[in-house]
Design a protein around this motif. Sequence first.
Motif, PDB file in Angstrom:
ATOM      1  N   ASP A  13      29.996  47.925  52.314  1.00  0.00           N
ATOM      2  CA  ASP A  13      29.721  49.197  51.646  1.00  0.00           C
ATOM      3  C   ASP A  13      28.317  49.249  51.050  1.00  0.00           C
ATOM      4  OD1 ASP A  13      32.243  50.094  52.288  1.00  0.00           O
ATOM      5  OD2 ASP A  13      33.114  49.486  50.373  1.00  0.00           O
ATOM      6  N   ASP A  14      27.708  48.086  50.814  1.00  0.00           N
ATOM      7  CA  ASP A  14      26.374  48.049  50.221  1.00  0.00           C
ATOM      8  C   ASP A  14      25.273  48.405  51.213  1.00  0.00           C
ATOM      9  OD1 ASP A  14      27.564  47.231  47.893  1.00  0.00           O
ATOM     10  OD2 ASP A  14      27.149  45.111  48.220  1.00  0.00           O
ATOM     11  N   TYR A  15      25.582  48.418  52.509  1.00  0.00           N
ATOM     12  CA  TYR A  15      24.576  48.665  53.534  1.00  0.00           C
ATOM     13  C   TYR A  15      24.661  50.106  54.020  1.00  0.00           C
ATOM     14  CZ  TYR A  15      25.042  43.569  53.721  1.00  0.00           C
ATOM     15  OH  TYR A  15      25.132  42.238  53.413  1.00  0.00           O
ATOM     16  N   ASP A  16      23.515  50.629  54.491  1.00  0.00           N
ATOM     17  CA  ASP A  16      23.555  51.967  55.065  1.00  0.00           C
ATOM     18  C   ASP A  16      24.093  51.883  56.495  1.00  0.00           C
ATOM     19  OD1 ASP A  16      21.470  51.258  56.835  1.00  0.00           O
ATOM     20  OD2 ASP A  16      19.955  51.918  55.420  1.00  0.00           O
ATOM     21  N   ASP A  17      24.178  53.013  57.178  1.00  0.00           N
ATOM     22  CA  ASP A  17      24.773  53.063  58.510  1.00  0.00           C
ATOM     23  C   ASP A  17      23.968  52.321  59.568  1.00  0.00           C
ATOM     24  OD1 ASP A  17      26.869  54.534  57.548  1.00  0.00           O
ATOM     25  OD2 ASP A  17      26.022  56.463  58.139  1.00  0.00           O
ATOM     26  N   GLN A  18      22.702  52.046  59.316  1.00  0.00           N
ATOM     27  CA  GLN A  18      21.843  51.397  60.294  1.00  0.00           C
ATOM     28  C   GLN A  18      21.584  49.928  59.991  1.00  0.00           C
ATOM     29  OE1 GLN A  18      20.978  53.082  63.064  1.00  0.00           O
ATOM     30  NE2 GLN A  18      22.290  54.639  62.186  1.00  0.00           N
ATOM     31  N   SER A  19      22.210  49.399  58.951  1.00  0.00           N
ATOM     32  CA  SER A  19      21.969  48.013  58.543  1.00  0.00           C
ATOM     33  C   SER A  19      23.267  47.219  58.541  1.00  0.00           C
ATOM     34  CB  SER A  19      21.369  47.964  57.140  1.00  0.00           C
ATOM     35  OG  SER A  19      20.135  48.619  57.118  1.00  0.00           O
ATOM     36  N   VAL A  20      23.136  45.920  58.806  1.00  0.00           N
ATOM     37  CA  VAL A  20      24.267  44.999  58.749  1.00  0.00           C
ATOM     38  C   VAL A  20      23.819  43.720  58.051  1.00  0.00           C
ATOM     39  CG1 VAL A  20      25.444  45.874  60.811  1.00  0.00           C
ATOM     40  CG2 VAL A  20      23.735  44.087  61.047  1.00  0.00           C
ATOM     41  N   MET A  21      24.778  42.906  57.671  1.00  0.00           N
ATOM     42  CA  MET A  21      24.480  41.629  57.043  1.00  0.00           C
ATOM     43  C   MET A  21      23.694  40.766  58.025  1.00  0.00           C
ATOM     44  SD  MET A  21      27.184  38.799  55.630  1.00  0.00           S
ATOM     45  CE  MET A  21      27.958  38.621  57.215  1.00  0.00           C
ATOM     46  N   CYS A  22      22.711  40.065  57.530  1.00  0.00           N
ATOM     47  CA  CYS A  22      21.877  39.208  58.365  1.00  0.00           C
ATOM     48  C   CYS A  22      22.737  38.103  58.992  1.00  0.00           C
ATOM     49  CB  CYS A  22      20.762  38.590  57.532  1.00  0.00           C
ATOM     50  SG  CYS A  22      19.712  37.453  58.454  1.00  0.00           S
ATOM     51  N   PRO A  23      22.737  37.997  60.328  1.00  0.00           N
ATOM     52  CA  PRO A  23      23.558  36.968  60.970  1.00  0.00           C
ATOM     53  C   PRO A  23      22.981  35.552  60.841  1.00  0.00           C
ATOM     54  CG  PRO A  23      22.369  38.214  62.628  1.00  0.00           C
ATOM     55  CD  PRO A  23      22.094  38.874  61.299  1.00  0.00           C
ATOM     56  N   LYS A  24      21.717  35.420  60.494  1.00  0.00           N
ATOM     57  CA  LYS A  24      21.113  34.091  60.358  1.00  0.00           C
ATOM     58  C   LYS A  24      21.461  33.453  59.018  1.00  0.00           C
ATOM     59  CE  LYS A  24      16.927  31.459  61.145  1.00  0.00           C
ATOM     60  NZ  LYS A  24      17.482  30.597  62.185  1.00  0.00           N
TER      61      LYS A  24
END
Length: 87
Positions: A13-24
């Motif tokens: 919920d903290d991210y906007d629609d174009q962002s995701v948690m960093c996979p690295k």
Amino acid sequence: MDDPIEADYFDCDDYDDQSVMCPKCSGHGTISCNCGGDLCVCENYGDVPCPLCDEEGVVSIELADKFLAARRKAWEAFIKVAAPQKE
């Protein structure tokens, strides 16, 4: 891209629609320096800023897709070399 990541897996919920948690760095913003732990020689004492997200913890979906595709490719190459060969 081969197959896009499931954005819901990285979504928050903290991210906007174009962002995701960093996979690295898994959203932490830092990764292990891997130079020696308690005997760290790089003066980072175990952690360095994540080069993928620049310590933000989030990346664009496109960047996450590219990173995960490159990781899959690297693991496939590693498996070919490390897996026991059938005769």
